[in-house]
Design a protein around this motif. Structure first.
Motif, mmCIF file in Angstrom:
data_model
loop_
_atom_site.group_PDB
_atom_site.id
_atom_site.type_symbol
_atom_site.label_atom_id
_atom_site.label_comp_id
_atom_site.label_asym_id
_atom_site.label_seq_id
_atom_site.Cartn_x
_atom_site.Cartn_y
_atom_site.Cartn_z
ATOM 1 N N SER A 48 47.742 52.969 30.934
ATOM 2 C CA SER A 48 49.221 53.200 30.801
ATOM 3 C C SER A 48 50.128 53.307 32.209
ATOM 4 N N LEU A 49 49.154 53.416 33.124
ATOM 5 C CA LEU A 49 49.919 53.431 34.379
ATOM 6 C C LEU A 49 50.205 51.512 34.559
ATOM 7 N N VAL A 50 48.942 50.836 34.402
ATOM 8 C CA VAL A 50 49.282 49.647 34.671
ATOM 9 C C VAL A 50 50.584 48.932 33.623
ATOM 10 N N ILE A 51 50.375 49.287 32.340
ATOM 11 C CA ILE A 51 51.178 48.689 31.442
ATOM 12 C C ILE A 51 52.800 49.141 31.470
ATOM 13 N N GLY A 52 52.633 50.754 31.893
ATOM 14 C CA GLY A 52 53.970 51.200 31.993
ATOM 15 C C GLY A 52 54.806 50.780 33.077
ATOM 16 N N ALA A 53 54.092 50.748 34.542
ATOM 17 C CA ALA A 53 54.909 50.077 35.596
ATOM 18 C C ALA A 53 55.055 48.732 35.364
ATOM 19 N N ALA A 54 54.357 47.891 34.672
ATOM 20 C CA ALA A 54 54.812 46.613 34.611
ATOM 21 C C ALA A 54 55.986 46.473 33.653
ATOM 22 N N LEU A 55 55.878 47.051 32.663
ATOM 23 C CA LEU A 55 57.227 47.201 31.867
ATOM 24 C C LEU A 55 58.238 47.845 32.441
ATOM 25 N N GLY A 56 58.206 48.806 33.235
ATOM 26 C CA GLY A 56 59.140 49.593 33.773
ATOM 27 C C GLY A 56 59.667 48.754 34.921
ATOM 28 N N VAL A 57 59.074 47.958 35.388
ATOM 29 C CA VAL A 57 59.854 46.986 36.289
ATOM 30 C C VAL A 57 60.593 45.898 35.578
ATOM 31 N N LEU A 106 61.913 46.641 32.849
ATOM 32 C CA LEU A 106 63.189 47.105 32.309
ATOM 33 C C LEU A 106 64.167 47.142 33.416
ATOM 34 N N VAL A 107 63.995 47.350 34.543
ATOM 35 C CA VAL A 107 64.929 47.423 35.610
ATOM 36 C C VAL A 107 65.514 46.027 36.215
ATOM 37 N N TYR A 108 64.499 45.115 36.372
ATOM 38 C CA TYR A 108 64.713 43.983 37.081
ATOM 39 C C TYR A 108 64.733 42.840 36.046
ATOM 40 N N GLY A 109 64.148 42.964 34.883
ATOM 41 C CA GLY A 109 64.141 41.747 33.926
ATOM 42 C C GLY A 109 65.219 41.208 33.387
ATOM 43 N N PRO A 110 65.320 39.921 32.967
ATOM 44 C CA PRO A 110 66.397 39.353 32.103
ATOM 45 C C PRO A 110 66.661 39.965 31.060
ATOM 46 N N LEU A 111 67.856 39.968 30.662
ATOM 47 C CA LEU A 111 68.333 40.593 29.385
ATOM 48 C C LEU A 111 67.160 40.827 28.218
ATOM 49 N N TYR A 166 59.509 56.957 33.666
ATOM 50 C CA TYR A 166 59.384 57.515 35.138
ATOM 51 C C TYR A 166 59.595 56.407 35.952
ATOM 52 N N VAL A 167 59.135 55.207 35.798
ATOM 53 C CA VAL A 167 59.579 54.209 36.683
ATOM 54 C C VAL A 167 60.950 53.617 36.895
ATOM 55 N N ARG A 168 61.548 53.767 35.514
ATOM 56 C CA ARG A 168 62.924 53.493 35.633
ATOM 57 C C ARG A 168 63.788 54.432 36.283
ATOM 58 N N GLY A 169 63.254 55.809 36.347
ATOM 59 C CA GLY A 169 64.032 56.766 36.804
ATOM 60 C C GLY A 169 63.898 56.951 38.223
ATOM 61 N N ALA A 170 62.538 56.795 38.862
ATOM 62 C CA ALA A 170 62.238 56.512 40.208
ATOM 63 C C ALA A 170 62.974 55.348 40.824
ATOM 64 N N ILE A 171 63.004 54.113 40.348
ATOM 65 C CA ILE A 171 63.448 52.944 40.756
ATOM 66 C C ILE A 171 64.901 53.044 40.951
ATOM 67 N N GLY A 172 65.572 53.527 39.856
ATOM 68 C CA GLY A 172 66.979 53.658 39.622
ATOM 69 C C GLY A 172 67.639 54.641 40.554
ATOM 70 N N SER A 173 66.679 55.875 41.285
ATOM 71 C CA SER A 173 67.369 56.559 42.021
ATOM 72 C C SER A 173 67.403 56.258 43.514
ATOM 73 N N ILE A 174 66.561 55.220 43.784
ATOM 74 C CA ILE A 174 66.791 54.407 45.043
ATOM 75 C C ILE A 174 68.270 53.494 45.015
ATOM 76 N N LEU A 208 57.560 38.473 36.968
ATOM 77 C CA LEU A 208 57.476 39.146 35.604
ATOM 78 C C LEU A 208 56.507 38.440 35.128
ATOM 79 N N LYS A 209 56.073 36.960 35.150
ATOM 80 C CA LYS A 209 55.047 36.469 34.397
ATOM 81 C C LYS A 209 53.675 36.871 34.703
ATOM 82 N N PHE A 210 53.718 37.128 36.028
ATOM 83 C CA PHE A 210 52.515 38.110 36.375
ATOM 84 C C PHE A 210 52.024 39.302 35.835
ATOM 85 N N SER A 211 53.091 40.096 35.543
ATOM 86 C CA SER A 211 53.078 41.231 35.140
ATOM 87 C C SER A 211 52.655 41.152 33.492
#
Lengths: 215, 292
Positions: free
Chosen positions: A29-38, A40-45, A102-110, B11-14
């Motif tokens: 869940s850490l690997v998957i969640g972190a990837a998805l979290g990033v 969610l914050v930086y991905g295209p729409l 958690y990732v969204r919150g952590a990155i969003g607060s920077i 993102l592709k990597f992820s």
């Protein structure tokens, strides 16, 4: 006390299963969640939208329902998981959705300026994340995440619903034979506490380790 | 490289990592299970070809399905699975017990996760609308557990004590009615868990505990110095095995195997289990009139 001494050897296999389930769920869940979290914050729409929908749906469904959905819902689609992996997959999905937040919150607060400063000194996107954003975000990510890890350990008791013999199920097996519940529940509580207390002690060490700003 | 392109690469990597992690967890597809599901027609040839029977049962309820001191799954339900394996392969060990929660008894049968569920399942017409029941292999009932050192331990003594008799029972809507059917004046103590119902008897808060007949027999057979069977049982319920509907060959085979195992020429497994788990001899079977 005799009951506790008698029961302990029967619980070892279950204890191992609980630890194994928790470890796999936490790691995946850490690997998957972190990837998805990033994402969610930086991905295209479209990515942001997909992750947002997935996370909201998964978090809105009780874990119990999720476990049965994976176990009974996937075989008609041609994917037949044995009970252990079905339970692990469902718990991972649930935990990953939390990690996303958690990732969204952590990155969003920077502060936004950090990203812009990274750009200004010519760092590419992945380097900006690696050297600028993540080192700061990880400090804000750790406390809620460790809290979530102890939740995962306690939540792993749900795997017994699919007949997987974890610590809780092993306890019930001994009770089913002896009809004396109280000493067994005390033993179970002590074992879960031992696991979770060592996790939270470890987390305090981790938090201290990341508490300072590296120059 | 432009900014958005870099971002896409990242993102592709992820996404790749994600797919790999998912695949690792989801590859335990059992070929046999898949074959069993794909095969059309009856389960009987599928099971014979596979060479093992897959029985869904629990592991937390003595004397039905539980682990003994050696950690082996045993009990009356488990024995019925062995009787079936013996009938199929002439080898009672060729059975795989799939542990399942009581809530999974029906879904695991209807989705083909197991060939048959044998897990102290009360035969009811509502359940019979979704699964096919085998013939019954035990008649469960409510019975009264007492203490061997108590003043009133037989049913007649409990009845004679009238309103002075206190009976503990698991909380349910018709607990009062069930007790008053046989002990019209008794005080009923409704208690939250089965273990606490028995605890009430041990603590002297109740003169008798109303539990399943099989539980009474199991506890009395195991610890006669602590528990006593008052000798009264009522409210019959039938226990049967559950199978998928629409497979008459499989159902007929299971029924035949059970009937032979309980009444026919191969009753050794059933008799031994009955003696071990209920502490009682099976009534004598008389050749002649078919009382099956």
């Amino acid at each position: 006390m005799d009951q506790i001494v008698y029961a302990f050897p029967f619980l070892l296999q279950g204890l191992w299963t609980t630890i194994l389930v928790s470890a796999i769920v936490v790691a995946l869940s850490l690997v998957i969640g972190a990837a998805l979290g990033v994402g969610l914050v930086y991905g295209p729409l479209p990515v942001r939208l997909a992750v947002r929908i997935l996370s909201d749906c998964v978090r809105g469904i009780p874990i119990l329902v999720l476990i049965f959905m994976v176990y009974y819902g996937l075989p008609p689609l041609g994917l037949r998981l044995d009970p252990f992996w079905a339970a692990v997959a469902a718990l991972t999905l649930f935990k990953a959705a939390q990690v996303v937040e958690y990732v969204r919150g952590a990155i969003g607060s920077i502060p936004r300026g950090q990203m812009e400063a990274g750009k200004a000194i010519g760092l590419i996107f992945s380097d900006r994340l690696r050297f600028v954003i993540f080192p700061q975000a990880v400090r804000r990510f750790l406390p809620p995440w460790i809290n979530g890890v102890t939740d995962a350990v306690k939540g792993s008791a749900l795997v017994s619903l699919l007949g997987v013999v974890d610590l809780m199920h092993a306890i019930n097996q001994v009770i089913g034979r002896t009809y004396e519940p109280l000493p067994l529940y005390l033993l179970g509580a002590a074992l879960y506490f031992a696991i979770n207390y060592s996790l939270s002690s470890f987390s305090r060490v981790l938090e201290r380790r990341y508490a300072f700003v590296r120059e | 490289m432009t900014e958005s392109k870099q971002r896409r690469e990242f993102l592709k990597f992820s996404a790749t990592g994600l797919a790999l992690a998912g695949a690792a967890g989801l590859t335990t597809l059992n070929a046999q299970q898949a074959a069993a599901q794909a095969a059309s027609g009856s389960l009987l040839p599928t099971v014979l070809e596979r060479g093992t029977l897959r029985v869904g049962t629990g592991s937390t309820n003595a004397p039905w399905h539980f682990e003994n001191d050696a950690g082996e799954l045993v009990g009356m339900d488990v024995t019925m699975g062995r009787i079936l394996a013996k009938a199929l392969f002439d080898d009672e060990t060729k059975v795989e017990f799939i542990k399942q929660d009581a809530a999974q008894r029906i879904p695991n049968v209807t989705t083909g996760q197991v060939d048959i569920t044998i897990q102290f399942m009360t035969m009811s017409s509502a359940r019979a609308q979704v699964i096919a029941f085998s013939r019954p292999y035990y008649v469960e009932g409510v019975a009264l557990l007492t203490r061997p050192d108590a003043q009133e331990k037989t049913f007649d003594q409990l009845l004679a004590k009238g309103s002075g008799t206190r009976v503990s029972i698991l909380q349910n809507v018709d607990a009062d009615t069930a007790i008053h059917e046989v002990l019209p004046d008794a005080q009923v103590l409704q208690i939250d868990t089965q273990a606490n119902v028995i605890q009430a008897l041990e603590a002297g808060r109740a003169d008798a505990a109303a539990v399943d007949l099989s539980t009474v027999r199991w506890l009395v057979a195991r610890t006669p110095d602590r528990y006593f069977d008052s000798g009264k049982s009522w409210r019959s319920m039938l226990y049967g095995a559950a199978m998928r509907q629409g497979d008459p060959d499989w159902l007929q085979f299971v029924n035949t195997a059970f009937t032979i195992g309980i009444f026919g020429h191969e009753t050794a497994l059933y008799d031994a289990a009955f003696k071990e788990y209920f502490g009682a001899q099976v009534p004598e079977r008389k050749p002649g009139f078919p009382s099956v």
